[in-house]
Design a protein around this motif. Structure first.
Motif, PDB file in Angstrom:
ATOM      1  N   ASP A   1       1.221  -1.175   0.249  1.00  0.00           N
ATOM      2  CA  ASP A   1       0.324  -0.135  -0.013  1.00  0.00           C
ATOM      3  C   ASP A   1       0.795   0.761  -0.098  1.00  0.00           C
ATOM      4  OD1 ASP A   1      -2.680   1.517   0.053  1.00  0.00           O
ATOM      5  OD2 ASP A   1      -1.647   2.072   2.451  1.00  0.00           O
ATOM      6  N   HIS A   2       1.939   1.238   0.651  1.00  0.00           N
ATOM      7  CA  HIS A   2       3.231   2.143   0.540  1.00  0.00           C
ATOM      8  C   HIS A   2       3.293   2.348  -0.604  1.00  0.00           C
ATOM      9  CE1 HIS A   2       3.546   1.597   4.769  1.00  0.00           C
ATOM     10  NE2 HIS A   2       3.190   2.519   5.200  1.00  0.00           N
ATOM     11  N   LEU A   3       3.611   1.259  -0.949  1.00  0.00           N
ATOM     12  CA  LEU A   3       4.463   1.854  -2.815  1.00  0.00           C
ATOM     13  C   LEU A   3       2.944   2.383  -4.073  1.00  0.00           C
ATOM     14  CD1 LEU A   3       6.459  -0.340  -1.668  1.00  0.00           C
ATOM     15  CD2 LEU A   3       6.024  -1.058  -4.135  1.00  0.00           C
ATOM     16  N   THR A   4       1.746   2.162  -3.051  1.00  0.00           N
ATOM     17  CA  THR A   4       0.789   2.888  -4.160  1.00  0.00           C
ATOM     18  C   THR A   4       0.665   3.731  -3.921  1.00  0.00           C
ATOM     19  OG1 THR A   4      -0.423   0.682  -4.284  1.00  0.00           O
ATOM     20  CG2 THR A   4      -1.689   2.936  -4.707  1.00  0.00           C
ATOM     21  N   ARG A   5       0.233   4.479  -3.279  1.00  0.00           N
ATOM     22  CA  ARG A   5       0.444   5.356  -2.061  1.00  0.00           C
ATOM     23  C   ARG A   5       1.384   6.941  -2.400  1.00  0.00           C
ATOM     24  NH1 ARG A   5       0.325   4.823   3.863  1.00  0.00           N
ATOM     25  NH2 ARG A   5      -0.178   7.718   4.292  1.00  0.00           N
ATOM     26  N   TYR A   6       2.862   6.154  -2.561  1.00  0.00           N
ATOM     27  CA  TYR A   6       3.922   6.887  -2.956  1.00  0.00           C
ATOM     28  C   TYR A   6       3.979   7.430  -4.178  1.00  0.00           C
ATOM     29  CZ  TYR A   6       8.557   8.756  -4.082  1.00  0.00           C
ATOM     30  OH  TYR A   6       9.709   9.240  -5.079  1.00  0.00           O
ATOM     31  N   LEU A   7       3.170   6.127  -5.431  1.00  0.00           N
ATOM     32  CA  LEU A   7       3.439   6.919  -6.525  1.00  0.00           C
ATOM     33  C   LEU A   7       1.668   8.230  -6.583  1.00  0.00           C
ATOM     34  CD1 LEU A   7       4.030   3.260  -8.137  1.00  0.00           C
ATOM     35  CD2 LEU A   7       5.430   5.320  -8.325  1.00  0.00           C
ATOM     36  N   ARG A   8       1.142   7.940  -6.007  1.00  0.00           N
ATOM     37  CA  ARG A   8       0.204   8.132  -6.852  1.00  0.00           C
ATOM     38  C   ARG A   8       0.293  10.181  -6.131  1.00  0.00           C
ATOM     39  NH1 ARG A   8      -4.827   5.090  -3.691  1.00  0.00           N
ATOM     40  NH2 ARG A   8      -5.898   3.731  -5.208  1.00  0.00           N
ATOM     41  N   TYR A   9       1.587  10.160  -5.001  1.00  0.00           N
ATOM     42  CA  TYR A   9       2.066  11.430  -4.858  1.00  0.00           C
ATOM     43  C   TYR A   9       3.030  11.727  -5.409  1.00  0.00           C
ATOM     44  CZ  TYR A   9       5.276  14.104  -2.525  1.00  0.00           C
ATOM     45  OH  TYR A   9       6.450  14.899  -1.644  1.00  0.00           O
ATOM     46  N   ARG A  10       3.371  11.356  -5.899  1.00  0.00           N
ATOM     47  CA  ARG A  10       4.934  11.548  -7.385  1.00  0.00           C
ATOM     48  C   ARG A  10       4.057  11.675  -8.562  1.00  0.00           C
ATOM     49  NH1 ARG A  10      10.507  10.356  -7.898  1.00  0.00           N
ATOM     50  NH2 ARG A  10      10.529  10.254 -10.194  1.00  0.00           N
ATOM     51  N   ALA A  11       3.010  11.174  -9.276  1.00  0.00           N
ATOM     52  CA  ALA A  11       2.418  11.413 -10.226  1.00  0.00           C
ATOM     53  C   ALA A  11       1.632  12.696  -9.932  1.00  0.00           C
ATOM     54  CB  ALA A  11       1.097  10.371  -9.689  1.00  0.00           C
ATOM     55  N   ARG A  12       1.303  13.610  -8.900  1.00  0.00           N
ATOM     56  CA  ARG A  12       1.048  14.597  -8.669  1.00  0.00           C
ATOM     57  C   ARG A  12       2.464  15.722  -8.822  1.00  0.00           C
ATOM     58  NH1 ARG A  12      -2.017  12.695  -4.079  1.00  0.00           N
ATOM     59  NH2 ARG A  12      -0.523  13.239  -2.636  1.00  0.00           N
ATOM     60  N   ARG A  13       2.949  15.644  -8.917  1.00  0.00           N
ATOM     61  CA  ARG A  13       4.184  16.614  -8.922  1.00  0.00           C
ATOM     62  C   ARG A  13       4.859  16.274 -10.602  1.00  0.00           C
ATOM     63  NH1 ARG A  13       2.264  15.701  -4.651  1.00  0.00           N
ATOM     64  NH2 ARG A  13       3.126  17.434  -2.801  1.00  0.00           N
ATOM     65  N   LEU A  14       5.293  15.164 -11.209  1.00  0.00           N
ATOM     66  CA  LEU A  14       6.126  14.339 -12.250  1.00  0.00           C
ATOM     67  C   LEU A  14       4.909  13.469 -12.872  1.00  0.00           C
ATOM     68  CD1 LEU A  14       9.330  13.580 -10.200  1.00  0.00           C
ATOM     69  CD2 LEU A  14       9.005  16.070 -11.403  1.00  0.00           C
ATOM     70  N   ARG A  15       5.740  13.435 -14.049  1.00  0.00           N
ATOM     71  CA  ARG A  15       5.057  13.062 -14.794  1.00  0.00           C
ATOM     72  C   ARG A  15       5.236  11.058 -14.593  1.00  0.00           C
ATOM     73  NH1 ARG A  15       5.321  12.905 -21.519  1.00  0.00           N
ATOM     74  NH2 ARG A  15       4.171  15.509 -21.321  1.00  0.00           N
ATOM     75  N   PRO A  16       4.318  10.240 -14.387  1.00  0.00           N
ATOM     76  CA  PRO A  16       4.491   9.086 -14.650  1.00  0.00           C
ATOM     77  C   PRO A  16       5.438   7.828 -15.200  1.00  0.00           C
ATOM     78  CG  PRO A  16       2.023   9.324 -13.593  1.00  0.00           C
ATOM     79  CD  PRO A  16       3.368  10.858 -14.951  1.00  0.00           C
ATOM     80  N   LYS A  17       6.105   7.442 -15.245  1.00  0.00           N
ATOM     81  CA  LYS A  17       7.033   6.812 -16.302  1.00  0.00           C
ATOM     82  C   LYS A  17       6.427   5.494 -16.100  1.00  0.00           C
ATOM     83  CE  LYS A  17      10.717  10.101 -16.257  1.00  0.00           C
ATOM     84  NZ  LYS A  17      12.087  10.366 -16.262  1.00  0.00           N
ATOM     85  N   CYS A  18       6.484   5.067 -17.046  1.00  0.00           N
ATOM     86  CA  CYS A  18       6.918   3.219 -17.098  1.00  0.00           C
ATOM     87  C   CYS A  18       7.685   2.400 -15.953  1.00  0.00           C
ATOM     88  CB  CYS A  18       6.176   2.886 -18.919  1.00  0.00           C
ATOM     89  SG  CYS A  18       6.303   0.982 -18.779  1.00  0.00           S
ATOM     90  N   GLY A  19       7.400   1.720 -15.675  1.00  0.00           N
ATOM     91  CA  GLY A  19       8.013   0.483 -14.962  1.00  0.00           C
ATOM     92  C   GLY A  19       8.500   1.209 -13.226  1.00  0.00           C
ATOM     93  N   ASP A  20       7.921   2.406 -12.939  1.00  0.00           N
ATOM     94  CA  ASP A  20       8.403   2.998 -11.330  1.00  0.00           C
ATOM     95  C   ASP A  20       7.605   2.134 -10.338  1.00  0.00           C
ATOM     96  OD1 ASP A  20       9.345   4.931 -12.389  1.00  0.00           O
ATOM     97  OD2 ASP A  20       7.702   6.138 -12.088  1.00  0.00           O
ATOM     98  N   HIS A  21       6.380   1.725 -10.866  1.00  0.00           N
ATOM     99  CA  HIS A  21       6.232   0.316  -9.550  1.00  0.00           C
ATOM    100  C   HIS A  21       6.785  -1.111  -9.567  1.00  0.00           C
ATOM    101  CE1 HIS A  21       3.412  -2.610  -7.854  1.00  0.00           C
ATOM    102  NE2 HIS A  21       2.771  -1.617  -7.320  1.00  0.00           N
ATOM    103  N   GLY A  22       7.178  -1.363 -10.618  1.00  0.00           N
ATOM    104  CA  GLY A  22       8.502  -2.595 -10.996  1.00  0.00           C
ATOM    105  C   GLY A  22       9.374  -1.976 -10.550  1.00  0.00           C
ATOM    106  N   ALA A  23       9.677  -1.299  -9.997  1.00  0.00           N
ATOM    107  CA  ALA A  23      11.217  -0.210 -10.115  1.00  0.00           C
ATOM    108  C   ALA A  23      11.729  -0.532  -7.966  1.00  0.00           C
ATOM    109  CB  ALA A  23      11.702   0.797  -9.890  1.00  0.00           C
ATOM    110  N   LEU A  24      10.556   0.368  -7.839  1.00  0.00           N
ATOM    111  CA  LEU A  24       9.807  -0.184  -5.903  1.00  0.00           C
ATOM    112  C   LEU A  24      10.135  -1.147  -5.976  1.00  0.00           C
ATOM    113  CD1 LEU A  24       7.453   3.206  -5.452  1.00  0.00           C
ATOM    114  CD2 LEU A  24      10.504   2.302  -5.286  1.00  0.00           C
ATOM    115  N   THR A  25       8.265  -2.096  -6.280  1.00  0.00           N
ATOM    116  CA  THR A  25       8.687  -3.363  -6.090  1.00  0.00           C
ATOM    117  C   THR A  25       9.868  -3.736  -6.206  1.00  0.00           C
ATOM    118  OG1 THR A  25       6.628  -3.209  -7.488  1.00  0.00           O
ATOM    119  CG2 THR A  25       7.655  -5.729  -7.086  1.00  0.00           C
ATOM    120  N   HIS A  26      11.057  -3.703  -6.663  1.00  0.00           N
ATOM    121  CA  HIS A  26      12.287  -4.759  -6.620  1.00  0.00           C
ATOM    122  C   HIS A  26      13.445  -3.785  -5.884  1.00  0.00           C
ATOM    123  CE1 HIS A  26      16.207  -5.786  -9.937  1.00  0.00           C
ATOM    124  NE2 HIS A  26      16.245  -6.145  -8.352  1.00  0.00           N
TER     125      HIS A  26
END
Length: 412
Positions: free
Chosen positions: A67-92
């Protein structure tokens, strides 16, 4: 103030948060698995930003969840354009931290197993540990067993002692018309295996396996679809060996064509299986069967060329690795099939199929044409039963002509 993570990664500011002390080792782990410098920098930077967010949210390492990964990516998407592979990188990153022992394994709620699933899992363990069957065989058998138990017991409790011959016959008659003949035959084989297991467990007293009806499917009804030697030569010539991927694929096709290996045998080949001094190759076949094969010079040179100038740096013991990071062995036989299909599609070779097994048929057919016995062919291909090799008698046209009767009314 800049922060040097390692010799490849320098960040514009000193990282903060609970993940910061582990960024150096994280970068090193990415390097050992074959990631490029660009991708290592991107993943470390993302990890540093995630670490800073965790610090602001006062989240400790041991408390990190998906859940923390999802919450952070939502927070990041409000400031920067999301990039393909961000969730996979955090999972890694989280997988790395788990391996380091600082993040506990994910605790998932385990649903209560149904009675059908209990017996299906127990049968699966029996096939794997007691019978030592190949993974592919187990994957094929178990679904049929689930269907049988569901057909007989529905959502209720499974009582194997209540099974009767009528239950077995009714299931086969119900399912067989819906399936291809070969699939129906596989179903009856799986069913006999499970009923033998039920008797082995003491749940069934009578031999219900004998009650499984026989599905008509003539043995060796078709002719093996074999790739011709000229087609193999043209396919090999079409592979660009100046690239690392080309050297890998060239060696794989040679192993298939010159030694008749199965896809799974090529995928599971390990560095320790090659005896360079003796010129031998150890092949791990079906049901744990081991076969020692001579390593032809042509094949040996191709494999050595890949190991020296094509295989990415890795601690993996598999001979052939993925071309893209992470540098690890193939998941299974399907990866070898994909390589063959890709190479055939890019060439001008009009092969009988796009599969890898045609090389095995092609080798056997060519050996038979040159005078090899069925026993010699079976030994090379690792056949455990002579009947398996008998199918190649169909492609021995010269021998078949000698057995052909004169045409009625023809010349004497």
């Amino acid at each position: 103030m800049k922060a040097v993570i390692n010799s490849q990664v320098v960040l514009a500011r000193v990282p903060e948060g609970p993940v910061a002390p582990y960024l150096g080792r994280f970068a090193a782990s990415l390097d050992t698995t074959g990631y490029t410098v660009k991708w290592i920098h991107r993943q470390v930077l993302l990890a540093a930003c995630f670490s800073q967010w965790l610090g602001r949210e006062t989240v400790a390492l041991q408390d990190i969840t998906a859940d923390h990964l999802t919450r952070y990516l939502r927070y990041r998407a409000r400031r920067l354009r999301p990039k393909c592979g961000d969730h996979g990188a955090l999972t890694h990153l989280v997988d790395f931290l788990r391996h380091e022992g600082v993040v506990p394994e994910a605790r998932l709620a385990v649903p209560e197993r149904s009675s059908i699933e209990h017996w299906a899992r127990a049968y699966e363990v029996y096939l794997r540990e007691e019978r030592a069957l190949a993974k592919a065989t187990i994957v094929n058998y178990v679904p049929f067993v689930r269907d049988f138990l569901k057909h007989r017991f529905g959502a209720g409790a499974v009582e194997l002692s209540c099974l009767s011959a009528a239950d077995v016959v009714h299931f086969v008659r119900h399912q067989a018309p819906r399936l291809h003949k070969k699939c129906a035959k596989l179903m009856t084989t799986a069913l006999r295996s499970f009923l033998c297991y039920a008797r082995f467990c003491g749940e069934v007293d009578v031999d219900l396996a004998a009650a499984v009806p026989v599905v008509p499917n003539w043995s060796m009804a078709s002719i093996p679809r074999a790739i011709a030697p000229d087609q193999v030569r043209r396919l090999l010539a079409s592979i660009d060996r100046r690239t690392a991927t080309g050297r890998r694929d060239y060696a794989i096709v040679l192993l298939l064509a010159r030694l008749g290996l199965r896809s799974g045998e090529v995928a599971s080949l390990q560095l320790d299986d090659i005896d360079w001094k003796a010129g031998q190759l150890t092949v791990h076949g079906k049901s744990g069967h081991r076969n020692e094969l001579p390593l032809p010079a042509e094949v040996g040179r191709a494999v050595a060329a890949y190991l020296k100038s094509g295989r990415p740096p890795s601690t993996s013991r598999y001979v052939f690795l993925r071309a893209r990071a992470p540098a690890c062995g193939f998941q299974g036989a399907s990866a070898i099939g994909s390589i063959v299909r890709h190479r055939l599609q890019r060439s001008d070779v009009d092969a009988p199929t796009f599969g890898a097994h045609q090389f095995r048929h092609g080798l056997a057919t060519e050996m038979l044409r040159r005078g090899a016995s069925l026993g010699e062919i079976g030994d090379l291909l690792g056949h455990r039963h002579p009947q398996t090799t008998m199918i190649y008698t169909k492609v021995d046209l010269e021998a078949l002509r000698e057995l052909a009767l004169p045409w009625p009314g023809g010349e004497l």
